[in-house]
Scaffold this active site. Structure first.
Site: not given
Ligand code: PMP
Length: 405
Positions: A121, A198, A201, A224, A362
């Site tokens: 991401h 990270d 998920q 999440k 993203c």
């Molecule tokens: N890493 C991953 C794998 C994600 O799916 C996300 C959220 N889509 C993030 C980081 C970032 O999370 P947040 O926008 O809640 O900070």
């Protein structure tokens, strides 16, 4: 009789009573909140609201107690060795930025390498990149196999270049593929690297055990995992948290301040400048406490059932190009309808009250690698039912028909 009673689970989300016509399959973006979380937030504001760690009065002490209890609940949930290893942030993004900034300033120097993967991401790419040029740090990237899984042979070859930091996602937010994180941490440790996961998920798929996993950092967002937005967690081993240069300065995080110099507070406060998201932490505590009434394995089995039914249904629809593999999949499927724009597919689904996400999620470097302009993403959660799967498949079939006729 299934072990996991999805109707009982789903009934605890007022959202579905207010939105009975919707099939919500955008869970990888954010999840709905059970009533227990909403109630905890209301209760805090109505009964306990005060700032933490600073008031002389009893109300502030009570709020502090609740806030620190939340830290303990998170610590227990992920089996951290110490509660001070849980740093509250605004989300996974903020946590990754703090780690990247902190390590760049305290550990990395010109010529050092860090290792990321092709499916990260942006939150696990850009924070590193923001500093790499200035510090002269080199980023290497682990490629994927033909099945879109991480190439572990290439991973080991890149580890031989002795990266100082290895940072990777637990579960891909686009493909849903579950990475072999325990193996990846062990290999990175053997190569002498600091390990960052990270878990944005991963946290809702399983209950990761920090002491068993033995990673140096693990981050996630509350929203999440059934919690509120605006709260996240940066877990770090004490020795590494102590080495992180704080990204934010201000109240709470200091010991003594003069215009000549500042000395810092102890962990966890050193990395939590300013008034924290108190109610966010309390909402997250409510989410994790509530979730513990359920068995993670039962939820996993339920999600596997949904995924199996979804893949079976997809096989009967023509003109679909599926990017995600069903094996080692946490319940996220990215696909395209041949030659049709992903946002057209998502809009047709939207018109039929099926909520999905379309775009590059993203993860632009992943889509460049896959040579795809984007994809439609279906992400399943424990409160989704087989009826949701069937309604979604029907809507998808109709969308494909409209687009390809
Ligand atoms: N890493 C991953 C794998 C994600 O799916 C996300 C959220 N889509 C993030 C980081 C970032 O999370 P947040 O926008 O809640 O900070």
């Amino acid at each position: 009789m299934p072990v996991f009673d999805v109707q009982q689970f789903r009934q605890q989300f007022a959202f579905f009573q207010h939105n009975p016509n919707w099939v919500y399959l955008d869970n990888a973006a954010t999840m709905h909140k059970p009533n227990a979380v909403v109630q905890a937030i209301i209760e805090f504001y109505q009964q306990h609201n005060s700032n933490v760690h600073r008031g002389a009065h009893q109300l502030s002490q009570q709020a502090t107690l609740l806030f620190e209890q939340a830290r303990g609940t998170v610590g227990n949930y992920i089996n951290a060795e110490f509660n001070h290893e849980i740093i509250f942030t605004s989300g996974a993004t903020a946590a990754l930025n703090q780690i990247a900034f902190g390590l760049m300033h305290s550990l990395l120097k010109a010529g050092d390498r860090i290792l990321l993967t092709q499916l990260e991401h942006h939150a696990n790419i850009v924070p590193w990149q923001l500093h790499c040029q200035r510090f002269g740090v080199i980023i290497d990237v682990v490629p994927l196999t033909a099945e879109h899984q991480l190439d572990l042979v290439a991973y080991q070859q890149l580890l031989a270049l002795k990266p100082k930091v290895v940072s990777f996602s637990h579960i891909s937010n686009v493909l849903g593929h579950i990475q072999p994180v325990a193996q990846m941490v062990a290999l990175a440790k053997d190569a002498g690297a600091v390990t960052v996961i990270d878990g944005a998920q991963g946290i809702v798929y399983e209950q990761p055990d920090m002491q068993q996993l033995n990673c140096d950092f693990y981050v996630f967002s509350g929203h999440k995992v059934y919690g509120p937005t605006g709260i996240g967690v940066l877990y770090g081993k004490t020795q590494w948290l102590e080495r992180l240069t704080p990204v934010f300065g201000g109240g709470e995080m200091i010991d003594e301040v003069s215009f000549a110099k500042t000395s810092f507070n102890q962990l966890p406060f050193r990395l939590e400048a300013g008034t924290p998201n108190i109610v966010g932490a309390i909402g997250l505590m409510a989410a994790l406490s509530w979730l513990q009434h359920y068995n993670v394995a039962d939820i996993k089995a339920h999600k596997s059932l949904l995924l199996k039914a979804f893949y079976q249904g997809l096989a009967t629809i023509n003109a679909i190009d599926i990017l995600s593999q069903p094996a080692h999949n946490a319940g996220i499927v990215a696909l395209n309808v041949n030659n049709e724009h992903h946002s057209d597919v998502a809009e047709l689904l939207n018109q039929q009250h099926v909520a999905v996400r379309s775009g590059q999620h993203c993860a632009m470097p992943l889509f460049s690698y896959l040579a795809q302009p984007g994809a439609v993403r279906f992400s399943f959660a424990a409160y989704n039912t087989l009826d949701d799967v069937n309604r979604c498949l029907l809507a998808l079939e109709q969308s494909v028909e409209i687009l390809t006729k």
